[in-house]
Design an enzyme around this catalytic site. Structure first.
Site, PDB file in Angstrom:
ATOM      1  N   LYS B  92     -15.914  12.239   2.821  1.00 16.13           N
ATOM      2  CA  LYS B  92     -14.888  13.270   3.381  1.00 16.13           C
ATOM      3  C   LYS B  92     -15.215  13.606   4.666  1.00 16.13           C
ATOM      4  O   LYS B  92     -13.897  14.027   4.912  1.00 16.13           O
ATOM      5  CB  LYS B  92     -15.025  14.488   2.470  1.00 16.13           C
ATOM      6  CG  LYS B  92     -14.964  13.686   1.008  1.00 16.13           C
ATOM      7  CD  LYS B  92     -13.642  13.892   0.998  1.00 16.13           C
ATOM      8  CE  LYS B  92     -12.970  13.578  -0.602  1.00 16.13           C
ATOM      9  NZ  LYS B  92     -11.542  13.119  -0.991  1.00 16.13           N
ATOM     10  N   GLU B 114      -9.192  22.418   0.256  1.00 15.69           N
ATOM     11  CA  GLU B 114      -8.732  22.643  -0.775  1.00 15.69           C
ATOM     12  C   GLU B 114     -10.081  21.538  -1.549  1.00 15.69           C
ATOM     13  O   GLU B 114     -10.053  20.651  -0.743  1.00 15.69           O
ATOM     14  CB  GLU B 114      -7.705  22.179  -1.810  1.00 15.69           C
ATOM     15  CG  GLU B 114      -7.651  20.499  -1.943  1.00 15.69           C
ATOM     16  CD  GLU B 114      -7.243  19.484  -0.156  1.00 15.69           C
ATOM     17  OE1 GLU B 114      -7.022  20.803   0.360  1.00 15.69           O
ATOM     18  OE2 GLU B 114      -7.909  18.504  -0.766  1.00 15.69           O
ATOM     19  N   SER B 381     -18.399   5.740  -2.172  1.00 18.42           N
ATOM     20  CA  SER B 381     -17.699   7.068  -1.319  1.00 18.42           C
ATOM     21  C   SER B 381     -18.940   8.495  -0.722  1.00 18.42           C
ATOM     22  O   SER B 381     -18.543   8.520  -0.609  1.00 18.42           O
ATOM     23  CB  SER B 381     -16.640   7.464  -1.690  1.00 18.42           C
ATOM     24  OG  SER B 381     -17.090   7.965  -2.999  1.00 18.42           O
TER      25      SER B 381
HETATM   26  C1  LIG Z   1     -17.856  11.251  -3.360  1.00 14.26           C
HETATM   27  C2  LIG Z   1     -16.225  10.750  -3.636  1.00 14.26           C
HETATM   28  N1  LIG Z   1     -15.529   9.936  -4.114  1.00 14.26           N
HETATM   29  C3  LIG Z   1     -14.164   9.936  -3.782  1.00 14.26           C
HETATM   30  C4  LIG Z   1     -13.852  11.260  -4.073  1.00 14.26           C
HETATM   31  C5  LIG Z   1     -12.312  11.089  -4.478  1.00 14.26           C
HETATM   32  O1  LIG Z   1     -11.051  11.115  -3.042  1.00 14.26           O
HETATM   33  P1  LIG Z   1     -10.811  10.403  -2.722  1.00 14.26           P
HETATM   34  O2  LIG Z   1      -9.925   9.096  -3.446  1.00 14.26           O
HETATM   35  O3  LIG Z   1      -9.428  10.952  -1.593  1.00 14.26           O
HETATM   36  O4  LIG Z   1     -11.604   9.338  -2.444  1.00 14.26           O
HETATM   37  C6  LIG Z   1     -13.789  12.615  -4.048  1.00 14.26           C
HETATM   38  C7  LIG Z   1     -13.342  13.897  -3.480  1.00 14.26           C
HETATM   39  O5  LIG Z   1     -13.564  14.715  -3.741  1.00 14.26           O
HETATM   40  C8  LIG Z   1     -15.454  12.571  -3.206  1.00 14.26           C
HETATM   41  O6  LIG Z   1     -16.171  13.604  -3.198  1.00 14.26           O
END
Ligand SMILES: Cc1ncc(COP(=O)(O)O)c(C=O)c1O
Lengths: 265, 399
Positions: B92, B114, B381
């Protein structure tokens, strides 16, 4: 001539301004919607803005959000609301009805089906908060084919180039959002609205209504001095919220009547 | 081959995207679009962005071969793109750095955001602290409960966290409330959207900022393995980490792109957050995309063990990649994600975010069906520290 155009022409002859109450269909219960509409007309409403509840009302403040939630708890959908308008039309052939809501319930029904059924039910105008004119060309065509007026919002932030574009797409009347904020906000600046309306008139031939943040007869009267119509939403919804099922119709009628009286005084 | 240059100037990816907002926000979005168009190719802006990503975030994030876990599963070799090692613990921050630099150039002194899992909220609070901006974060009250460590982090960073009590009290309601704030304070405020959703230009802009993930991988994979992976797997909430790693690979047709949605208690149960697998197109939060909705067009409540995936919509570019067939979208249940979570802890010494665990779980499903010479790249992620309460509670432990 459409019902909305007829209504404004008629008011002009009488040197009066339109009073447009808003409430959410299905709030407090589906069976009260048509009686509430008739009561508003009796009390002096010229056009009725009927809210179509949506699960995610992004442009609404807490009062109208809660009314949406109540209506959805009663499982009121777009189809039911068209049925309510049809029922209203059995006894009232003249008062224009404008549906106000968000795009997705219309998307789910389909443009053509919606426009055709809305016309059949006796709807006159459609205000879709999250359809700016740029994004609804196909929808506008459907509305036009079924003699439904697209009502558009203009905001304090709308620049001149867009005002002209909105004016080209709009029919019936244009709705000026009197403040930066959601419905039910309290930071209304009368002078700013007045200045703004005189600017808007340079681009817009249609009647201009003002709404958002108008809470009483005095405010409605002040707005009516320089606008063609006054929209009152959260204050009416608040009355519905605070009333019991037995008193709701009478209380809303009294409230609308007091605003009408103030506007005409 | 056709050059991929979406979105079009009106923000459309095929039939998806657009600018579906109330009139009050139209001008703000136009200004944002013009500002972004200007700085998108501005060398000075890009240099500052790249500098911050390197020295503040700690990029490039490594690619790591999860050897023990791969061997345990048998089949394809699994590599992890380590976004969990970024400052603040998830992908993020890539996006919030970019948007904050833009906010500064646009003269905004207040930012709002948000958040679902709290990672985007933390990343927004972080950049706001660093730039001396006021920061307000909207968070569903349900998520405030299940992601309490992140709520505390945001507060320590000086942000105001506003619990949202309306609707389902999760991410979508936080987004509604942030939009309401923006409408009210549009002159002073920059809205930092945390994923590739919302009205144009957000889906494009967030994708561009996140595509640093895929650009790094494009160089790292050949250096490490001699070639590009056979498939890339990423979890999809709104879809920003997935778009970030997919985008630079869109032209490499031999690389399968697999997005993993949250199947919650199972797609058949209806209690999930998988609009691409089980939803239909509609309009929400400023764009047209796949949504979880009922026959009246009302948005229905979603369920996922991971707050970050608990969202009824998805970025419009994913909707387009699904329809066009360039990417595939599958779904993984809470249970499967939890198993992958524990496996990565035990076999690799990495505590993954529950969101990322969905991508891991799909890798664990398909790796055994593949050959040892084949390569999977999973976008890890974020890290799972924020999820320890949720996982402990599921194991009957109170911390
Ligand atoms: C670690 C992590 N991965 C994935 C996501 C999902 O978001 P996005 O699909 O935009 O990557 C989030 C959202 O809060 C997150 O904190």
């Amino acid at each position: 001539m459409s019902r909305i155009a007829t209504c404004f022409a008629h008011l002009k002859q009488q040197n009066k301004k339109a009073l447009i109450p808003f409430f959410t269909a299905g709030d407090p219960t589906p069976s009260k919607t048509v009686p509430l509409m008739h009561a508003m007309v009796t009390a002096g409403a010229d056009i009725i803005e009927l809210g179509v509840p949506f699960s995610d009302p992004m442009a609404d403040g807490p009062t109208i959000q809660r009314s949406s939630e109540r209506a959805l708890e009663n499982h009121v959908g777009l189809k039911d609301i068209l049925g309510m308008v049809q029922q209203f039309r059995q006894d009232n052939k003249t008062t224009p009805v404008v549906l106000m809501g968000y795009a997705n319930p219309i998307e789910a029904m389909g443009y053509e089906k919606f426009a055709q059924q809305a016309q059949a039910a006796g709807v006159d105008g459609v205000l879709t908060v999250d359809y700016p004119p740029e994004e609804c060309t196909d929808f506008l065509e459907c509305l036009a084919q079924h003699n439904l007026d697209p009502i558009f919002l203009l905001a304090p932030t709308t620049v001149d180039a867009r005002i002209a574009a909105v004016a080209r797409a709009a029919r019936g009347f244009v709705y000026y959002v009197s403040l930066k904020g959601v419905t039910g906000s309290a930071n209304l600046d009368l002078r700013a609205v007045q200045t703004r309306l005189s600017e808007l008139r340079r681009h817009i031939q249609l009647p201009i209504g003002v709404g958002f943040g108008i809470r009483d007869g005095a405010m409605a009267k002040a707005m009516a001095e320089f606008s063609d119509a006054v929209v009152i939403g959260s204050r009416i919804v608040q009355e519905i919220e605070n009333a019991s099922p037995e008193t709701v119709v009478a209380r809303v009628e009294t409230l609308v009547k007091s605003i009408r009286t103030a506007m005409d005084s | 081959m056709q050059v991929y240059d979406l979105p079009d100037p009106r923000g459309y990816f095929g039939p998806y995207g657009g600018v579906f907002v109330a009139e009050t926000l139209m001008q703000a979005l136009e200004e944002l679009k013009l500002a972004y168009e200007h700085y998108r190719f501005d060398p000075e802006f890009q240099a500052e962005f790249t500098y911050d990503l390197k020295h503040y975030v700690g990029r490039a994030s490594p690619v790591y071969y999860a050897k023990r876990w791969s061997e345990q599963l048998g089949g394809a070799r699994i590599y992890l793109k380590r976004e969990d090692l970024n400052h603040t613990g998830a992908h993020k921050i890539n996006n919030t750095i970019g948007q904050a630099l833009l906010a500064k150039r646009m003269g905004k002194k207040r930012v709002i955001a948000e958040t679902g899992a709290g990672q985007h909220g933390v990343a927004s609070a972080t950049v706001a602290a660093r730039m001396g901006m006021e920061c307000v974060v909207y968070m569903g009250s349900e998520d405030v409960k299940r992601q309490s460590p992140n709520v505390f982090r945001m507060k320590m960073l000086g942000a105001t966290v506003v619990p949202v009590e309306s609707g389902s009290k999760t991410l979508k309601d936080a987004l509604n409330e942030a939009m309401r704030d923006w409408v009210t304070n549009v002159d002073s405020t920059f809205y930092i959207i945390g994923t590739v959703a919302g009205p144009h230009p957000y889906p494009m802009m967030v994708r561009d900022f996140q595509s640093v993930i895929g650009h790094e991988a494009l160089a790292q994979m050949p250096a490490l393995t001699g070639r590009q992976p056979d498939a890339i797997i990423a979890c999809v909430g709104g879809g920003s980490n997935a778009m970030g790693i997919f985008y630079p690979y869109l032209g490499l047709q031999d690389v399968r792109l697999i997005g993993v949605e949250a199947a919650g208690l199972g797609l058949a149960s209806g209690k999930h957050a998988a609009p691409l697998n089980a939803g239909t197109p509609g309009v929400l939060h400023g764009n047209r995309t796949y949504l979880m909705q009922d026959e009246n067009g009302q948005i229905i409540e979603t369920h996922s063990i991971s707050a970050g995936l608990d969202y009824p919509g998805v970025g419009p570019e994913h909707a387009w990649l699904k329809d066009s067939g360039r990417a595939e979208y599958v779904a993984v249940t809470d249970q499967e994600a939890l198993e992958a979570f524990h496996d990565l802890c035990r076999f690799e010494g990495i505590i993954p975010a529950l969101e990322s665990s969905h991508a891991l779980a799909h890798a664990a499903k398909i790796a055994p069906t593949m050959h040892r010479d084949q390569i999977l790249l999973v976008n890890l992620s974020g890290r799972g520290d924020k999820d320890i309460n949720t996982v402990a509670a599921l194991s009957g432990i109170t911390l």
